[in-house]
Design a protein around this motif. Structure first.
Motif, mmCIF file in Angstrom:
data_model
loop_
_atom_site.group_PDB
_atom_site.id
_atom_site.type_symbol
_atom_site.label_atom_id
_atom_site.label_comp_id
_atom_site.label_asym_id
_atom_site.label_seq_id
_atom_site.Cartn_x
_atom_site.Cartn_y
_atom_site.Cartn_z
ATOM 1 N N SER A 48 0.808 -1.223 0.000
ATOM 2 C CA SER A 48 0.000 0.000 0.000
ATOM 3 C C SER A 48 0.842 1.273 0.000
ATOM 4 O O SER A 48 0.403 2.299 -0.525
ATOM 5 C CB SER A 48 -0.925 0.011 1.222
ATOM 6 O OG SER A 48 -1.792 -1.103 1.211
ATOM 7 N N GLY A 49 2.049 1.218 0.594
ATOM 8 C CA GLY A 49 2.785 2.449 0.776
ATOM 9 C C GLY A 49 4.171 2.515 0.179
ATOM 10 O O GLY A 49 4.829 3.550 0.276
ATOM 11 N N ASN A 50 4.651 1.445 -0.454
ATOM 12 C CA ASN A 50 6.010 1.441 -0.972
ATOM 13 C C ASN A 50 6.206 2.523 -2.035
ATOM 14 O O ASN A 50 5.365 2.700 -2.924
ATOM 15 C CB ASN A 50 6.337 0.070 -1.558
ATOM 16 C CG ASN A 50 7.751 -0.020 -2.068
ATOM 17 O OD1 ASN A 50 8.001 0.143 -3.258
ATOM 18 N ND2 ASN A 50 8.689 -0.268 -1.186
ATOM 19 N N LEU A 51 7.317 3.235 -1.944
ATOM 20 C CA LEU A 51 7.566 4.357 -2.864
ATOM 21 C C LEU A 51 7.908 3.885 -4.267
ATOM 22 O O LEU A 51 7.533 4.536 -5.251
ATOM 23 C CB LEU A 51 8.694 5.234 -2.302
ATOM 24 C CG LEU A 51 8.389 5.905 -0.954
ATOM 25 C CD1 LEU A 51 9.564 6.748 -0.493
ATOM 26 C CD2 LEU A 51 7.133 6.770 -1.052
ATOM 27 N N GLU A 52 8.638 2.785 -4.389
ATOM 28 C CA GLU A 52 8.931 2.245 -5.721
ATOM 29 C C GLU A 52 7.635 1.892 -6.438
ATOM 30 O O GLU A 52 7.494 2.102 -7.645
ATOM 31 C CB GLU A 52 9.818 1.006 -5.596
ATOM 32 C CG GLU A 52 11.242 1.294 -5.160
ATOM 33 C CD GLU A 52 12.082 1.883 -6.282
ATOM 34 O OE1 GLU A 52 11.640 1.827 -7.445
ATOM 35 O OE2 GLU A 52 13.160 2.425 -5.989
ATOM 36 N N LEU A 53 6.700 1.377 -5.690
ATOM 37 C CA LEU A 53 5.412 1.017 -6.272
ATOM 38 C C LEU A 53 4.633 2.254 -6.699
ATOM 39 O O LEU A 53 3.945 2.251 -7.724
ATOM 40 C CB LEU A 53 4.617 0.201 -5.253
ATOM 41 C CG LEU A 53 3.383 -0.540 -5.749
ATOM 42 C CD1 LEU A 53 3.732 -1.432 -6.926
ATOM 43 C CD2 LEU A 53 2.774 -1.345 -4.620
#
Length: 481
Positions: free
Chosen positions: A78-83
């Motif tokens: 939900s929060g990963n920056l790469e994603l």
């Protein structure tokens, strides 16, 4: 007049009929020459879990039965920056697709303007009727439109290529999501492994300290020697030296998990500092069939989308060889006096088709077509390479999983024998039949085997995560973020 309108209507109907054709090759889904079954361990191999050719679980992390792991997986998704970066790139590709698709529709523009003008007396005719002797005002405004008839399907091929690029961006995001899930699980398993090794090291440190105190007591009683006390003290110091690197490793892994969840350093320390067991996989690991790999792996699906885009781009290049017909027109008002602007007599209009055909370009169009064909060949080879590489990756992951399980079984026996050996040598030392050097040797062997067993326990779970990742599972059911 009626004959003219009829001729125009027939021409337009014929033009719209031609738009059903599209130049260039049509894309066909490539075939993936994969095997019928994955390799499986022999029936007599000492493995704690076996792979089975049943449908793969989408939420594979839940098979480890670890609530902390499942929670971290969901929060990372939900929060990963790469994603988030991958999601932004997906939106960019969708916006680019909308821009390309707009070429299929007519463009309509509105405009209005005012100018104060004076023409030359010695130049060309003055349309104002003033022969260039005085300035005049010009009020004008209206609408103009243009529409390229996509007779050969060039624009449709552009849209097709843009659709494929959007699909590729979606698969790239899926690939990032899969990598984030696997990295989260790997870091968590390594964290639990480091904590377990740290706990074992501290247990051995307590034993070594008790042994040191025992030797000091024996020295006071005249039973032990100063050498034995020094050896016991050295053993304590050697085990103590193992603790700081493990503590550093624990802190690094907590930070790694914090970064995956887009949190500041040590944000998860209170949550993850308590020691917990290394998550173990299920007894039966569903892996599906090789033929399903091309539908599950995001990198294969992305390679297929890029091949599709390259194939459609050939049609775009071929369409540039054909004539272009554009329908254009405008309607508006033009007047020298503002009071006359908008009256029926100030109306203007113009409409009609425009035709253009390339006659000579120095080989530019031919070179572009050859470039697109070469790019399509490269994309086809890349697809084959991706499929073959994925097949090898799964086979290697299966072999690593099976091998680590066999290693784990052997280390369990080694630890069991080392404990018996330590118990026996301690009794012999108490009876005075062996010296303290034998005790130290057996203690070191037990500590080394215990550390190796913890490493292997984590290694089995890590190999299982790599297997799930190589199979391309998990991203389908994860939250979009």
């Amino acid at each position: 007049m009626k004959r003219h309108l009829l001729a125009c209507s027939v021409s337009l109907v014929g033009a719209f009929g031609l738009t059903a054709c599209s130049v260039g090759p049509d894309f066909g889904k490539p075939l993936s020459d994969l095997g019928a079954q994955w390799s499986a361990p022999a029936a007599n191999e000492a493995v704690r879990s076996r792979t089975v050719s049943t449908a793969m679980e989408a939420r594979w992390w839940d098979s480890f039965a670890d609530p902390f792991l499942s929670s971290l997986i969901q929060r990372a998704a939900s929060g990963n920056l790469e994603l988030r970066v991958a999601a932004s790139r997906l939106e960019q590709s969708r916006a680019a697709r909308r821009s390309v698709a707009a070429e299929r529709l007519p463009s309509v523009n509105a405009g209005a303007g005012y100018s104060r003008t004076r023409n030359s007396q010695d130049g060309l005719s003055d349309p104002s009727g003033r022969a260039g002797k005085e300035a005049y005002s010009l009020w004008q405004g209206g609408f103009d439109t243009g529409w390229e008839l996509d007779l050969w399907g060039r624009v449709r091929r552009e849209v097709e290529a843009a659709d494929a690029l959007v699909q590729g961006a979606e698969e790239q995001r899926h690939g990032v999501l899969l990598a984030v899930l696997a990295e989260t699980a790997s870091d968590y398993i390594q964290l639990r492994g480091a904590q377990s090794e740290l706990a074992i090291t501290r247990q051995n440190l307590d034993i070594a300290r008790r042994t040191l105190e025992l030797n000091r007591t024996r020295l006071g009683d005249g039973v032990a020697t100063q050498l034995e006390v020094a050896e016991a003290a050295a053993q304590v110091a050697a085990i103590e030296a193992r603790v700081p690197p493990l503590q550093q490793r624990e802190a690094q892994l907590i930070n790694a998990l914090s970064l995956l969840l887009a949190r500041p350093p040590q944000a998860l320390h209170a949550e993850l500092s308590a020691v917990a067991a290394i998550p173990a996989g299920p007894r039966h690991v569903p892996v599906g069939l090789p033929s399903e790999l091309a539908e599950r792996r995001p990198d294969i699906r992305r390679a297929e989308a890029e091949l599709h885009a390259a194939t459609a781009s050939i049609g775009v290049a071929q369409g540039d060889f054909y004539p272009r017909i554009t329908l254009s027109g405008n309607v508006g008002f033009q007047a020298l006096q503002l009071a006359d602007f908008g009256s029926w007599s100030s109306r203007t209009f113009a409409f009609g088709p425009a035709f253009s055909v390339p006659l000579f370009d120095g080989g530019r169009l031919r070179g572009t077509l050859q470039l697109r064909e070469a790019q399509q060949q490269e994309a086809a080879i890349t697809y084959q390479k991706t499929v073959l590489g994925a097949w090898h990756e799964v086979d290697n992951a299966l072999s690593a999983y099976q091998a680590e399980q066999r290693r784990h079984a052997s280390l369990e026996q080694a630890v069991s024998h080392s404990r018996l050996a330590l118990h026996s040598v301690e009794e012999q030392y108490a009876q005075g039949t062996v010296d303290f050097l034998n005790v130290l040797s057996v203690q070191n062997a037990l500590l080394a085997n215990q550390a190796a067993l913890v490493e292997s326990t984590a290694g089995v779970s890590l190999a299982l995560v790599d297997l799930y990742k190589s199979l391309g599972g998990g991203w389908q059911a994860a939250p979009a973020g």
